[in-house]
Motif scaffolding. Sequence first.
Motif, mmCIF file in Angstrom:
data_model
loop_
_atom_site.group_PDB
_atom_site.id
_atom_site.type_symbol
_atom_site.label_atom_id
_atom_site.label_comp_id
_atom_site.label_asym_id
_atom_site.label_seq_id
_atom_site.Cartn_x
_atom_site.Cartn_y
_atom_site.Cartn_z
ATOM 1 N N ARG A 1 -4.558 143.473 63.683
ATOM 2 C CA ARG A 1 -3.156 143.248 63.039
ATOM 3 C C ARG A 1 -2.417 142.852 64.612
ATOM 4 O O ARG A 1 -1.607 141.865 64.625
ATOM 5 N N ASN A 2 -2.562 143.636 65.522
ATOM 6 C CA ASN A 2 -1.961 143.181 67.013
ATOM 7 C C ASN A 2 -2.609 141.777 67.441
ATOM 8 O O ASN A 2 -1.812 141.129 67.829
ATOM 9 N N ALA A 3 -3.880 141.430 67.420
ATOM 10 C CA ALA A 3 -4.269 140.201 67.700
ATOM 11 C C ALA A 3 -3.875 139.108 66.594
ATOM 12 O O ALA A 3 -3.360 138.072 67.306
ATOM 13 N N ALA A 4 -3.624 139.430 65.482
ATOM 14 C CA ALA A 4 -2.823 138.317 64.553
ATOM 15 C C ALA A 4 -1.481 137.919 64.894
ATOM 16 O O ALA A 4 -0.953 136.886 65.030
ATOM 17 N N PHE A 5 -0.735 138.915 65.378
ATOM 18 C CA PHE A 5 0.593 138.686 65.450
ATOM 19 C C PHE A 5 0.820 138.424 67.117
ATOM 20 O O PHE A 5 1.974 138.265 67.452
ATOM 21 N N SER A 6 -0.209 138.352 68.134
ATOM 22 C CA SER A 6 -0.196 137.643 69.310
ATOM 23 C C SER A 6 -0.508 136.642 69.429
ATOM 24 O O SER A 6 -0.459 135.937 70.494
ATOM 25 N N LEU A 7 -1.006 135.868 68.483
ATOM 26 C CA LEU A 7 -1.556 134.559 68.629
ATOM 27 C C LEU A 7 -0.408 133.589 68.578
ATOM 28 O O LEU A 7 0.633 133.608 67.977
ATOM 29 N N THR A 8 -0.440 132.553 69.553
ATOM 30 C CA THR A 8 0.509 131.327 69.897
ATOM 31 C C THR A 8 -0.277 129.934 69.423
ATOM 32 O O THR A 8 -1.428 129.763 69.306
ATOM 33 N N PRO A 9 0.516 129.047 69.468
ATOM 34 C CA PRO A 9 0.147 127.805 69.380
ATOM 35 C C PRO A 9 -0.861 127.448 70.598
ATOM 36 O O PRO A 9 -1.841 126.663 70.522
ATOM 37 N N GLU A 10 -0.575 127.758 71.796
ATOM 38 C CA GLU A 10 -1.361 127.676 73.066
ATOM 39 C C GLU A 10 -2.926 128.709 72.794
ATOM 40 O O GLU A 10 -3.637 127.957 73.355
ATOM 41 N N THR A 11 -2.795 129.551 72.143
ATOM 42 C CA THR A 11 -4.056 130.356 72.065
ATOM 43 C C THR A 11 -4.103 130.839 70.372
ATOM 44 O O THR A 11 -3.701 132.046 70.127
ATOM 45 N N PRO A 12 -4.505 129.750 69.500
ATOM 46 C CA PRO A 12 -4.503 130.083 68.172
ATOM 47 C C PRO A 12 -5.586 130.740 67.543
ATOM 48 O O PRO A 12 -5.459 131.155 66.657
ATOM 49 N N LEU A 13 -6.381 131.315 68.478
ATOM 50 C CA LEU A 13 -7.665 131.874 67.737
ATOM 51 C C LEU A 13 -7.992 133.152 68.550
ATOM 52 O O LEU A 13 -8.107 133.181 69.878
ATOM 53 N N ALA A 14 -8.154 134.248 67.866
ATOM 54 C CA ALA A 14 -8.320 135.471 68.326
ATOM 55 C C ALA A 14 -10.305 135.204 68.990
ATOM 56 O O ALA A 14 -10.870 134.971 67.965
ATOM 57 N N ASN A 15 -10.489 135.797 69.844
ATOM 58 C CA ASN A 15 -11.791 135.683 70.456
ATOM 59 C C ASN A 15 -12.779 136.884 70.293
ATOM 60 O O ASN A 15 -13.700 136.953 70.875
ATOM 61 N N LYS A 16 -12.521 137.455 69.106
ATOM 62 C CA LYS A 16 -13.617 138.539 68.765
ATOM 63 C C LYS A 16 -13.773 138.505 67.394
ATOM 64 O O LYS A 16 -12.595 138.108 66.523
#
Length: 187
Positions: free
Chosen positions: A106-121
């Motif tokens: 949940r935290n990762a999903a809502f922290s994504l931005t156009p600059e970093t669009p993919l969670a790395n885990k």
Amino acid sequence: SQGDKDLVELDGESVLLHVTEIKERYVPPFEETRAQVETDYRREQAKVLARSVGEELLKETGVTEAAVPKKSLVDVAKSKAREVKELSGVTRSTAAGDLFTSTDLRNAAFSLTPETPLANKVFDSADSFYLVELAQRKLPNPADFPKEKAELLKTERERSGQRVFSALRARLRDDAEIVKNPTLGRP
């Protein structure tokens, strides 16, 4: 043996233990438990495989701790014939279901931005594994704020009340001294 009695001290009190029944241990033969053991083994192996497939997909996107992915996760997943679920219109307050039971996800999903669009885990949530990529980000419209202000204030008051109540409850628990009344519960 049955009928034995023993006096032991437990938490500063004397307790009389009396053996009223003895049950023989029972270890079922492997044939009785084989189906359950096989099911559990398959489930655990499926989890290991699902996680490794997720990690392979991430590796193929080229994502690292600090770098933007070279390929879209959706494109990589579709090229490997993997299931892709796209959610739209999800906000922090509307996020629900198995996908959002993991706080990390949940935290990762809502922290994504156009600059970093993919969670790395790879995230484990409700016995499934997920990779998260930002598909679209919609920022609130400032013109809508006056209309939504009342609802936001109400929601924040409720959250604030819950935080105060939780803090008070925790403090009362910490300050409480619980004493066992020896006269209660005994004939």
